[in-house]
Design an enzyme around this catalytic site. Sequence first.
Site, PDB file in Angstrom:
ATOM      1  CE  LYS A  83      28.567  33.896 -41.976  1.00 43.58           C
ATOM      2  NZ  LYS A  83      29.547  33.774 -40.962  1.00 43.58           N
TER       3      LYS A  83
HETATM    4  O1  G3P Z   1      29.837  34.648 -37.962  1.00 46.19           O
HETATM    5  C1  G3P Z   1      29.059  35.883 -37.409  1.00 46.19           C
HETATM    6  C2  G3P Z   1      28.774  36.041 -36.195  1.00 46.19           C
HETATM    7  O2  G3P Z   1      28.743  34.502 -35.528  1.00 46.19           O
HETATM    8  C3  G3P Z   1      29.476  37.072 -35.631  1.00 46.19           C
HETATM    9  O3  G3P Z   1      29.504  36.843 -33.890  1.00 46.19           O
HETATM   10  O4  G3P Z   1      30.214  37.734 -31.801  1.00 46.19           O
HETATM   11  O5  G3P Z   1      31.066  38.850 -33.837  1.00 46.19           O
HETATM   12  O6  G3P Z   1      28.575  39.449 -33.177  1.00 46.19           O
HETATM   13  P1  G3P Z   1      29.880  38.403 -33.388  1.00 46.19           P
END
Ligand code: G3P
Length: 215
Positions: A83
Amino acid sequence: MKIFLDTANVDEIRRANSWGVLSGVTTNPSLVLKEKRSYEEVIKEIASIVDGSISAEVISSQYDEMIKEAHRLASLSDKIAVKIPMSEEGLRATHALSRDGIKVNVTLIFSFNQALLAALAGATYVSPFVGRLDDIGNPGMDVVRTSAEVFRSYGFRTEIIAASIRHPVHVMEAAMAGAHIATVPFKVLEQMLHHPLTDIGIKRFEEDSRHIPKS
Ligand code: G3P
């Protein structure tokens, strides 16, 4: 449409994996931090559980360091997609790594144009963050929908991972918008599984089955 689990918790991954619905796992530094274990240990254990793509994120934002980290992460398992954050350095790294045969998931995508640039640079996956866009009043799913339409009409092979998924409706909308994958927290996967009418139905069948005359 495939489902990835967005977590670094191996208990959640084992549980979801046993349901036969998982095609991969995505992690990020914030998710790994919650586990209080070393980065490489967590990634290796995930790779031993899941038979699919595993996204592991670089920590550096400088090109040379990103390349070094990416090679180290990719050497942990052939399931790894590295990533890389969306940035000028990130695009350079994506281009170089994809030419070396390393799969890249470009993360922190918040616009169609970022998704386009990442795909052109050679990304295997792009990850638009739907929930974080919704949080600031921009419909996050629009980025997924536009990217999916354009990628399809130009025959791009880059897959779109709808990320930052907050609830089951996001998963349904991601599928309808043409996302190849939705990466979901375990809580959302559980919410997808359950329905109150199913629970009531199971209970009623169980109760009635006790009153069926024995032969
Ligand atoms: O893996 C990255 C992403 O899914 C993060 O999600 O909930 O932290 O915005 P969030």
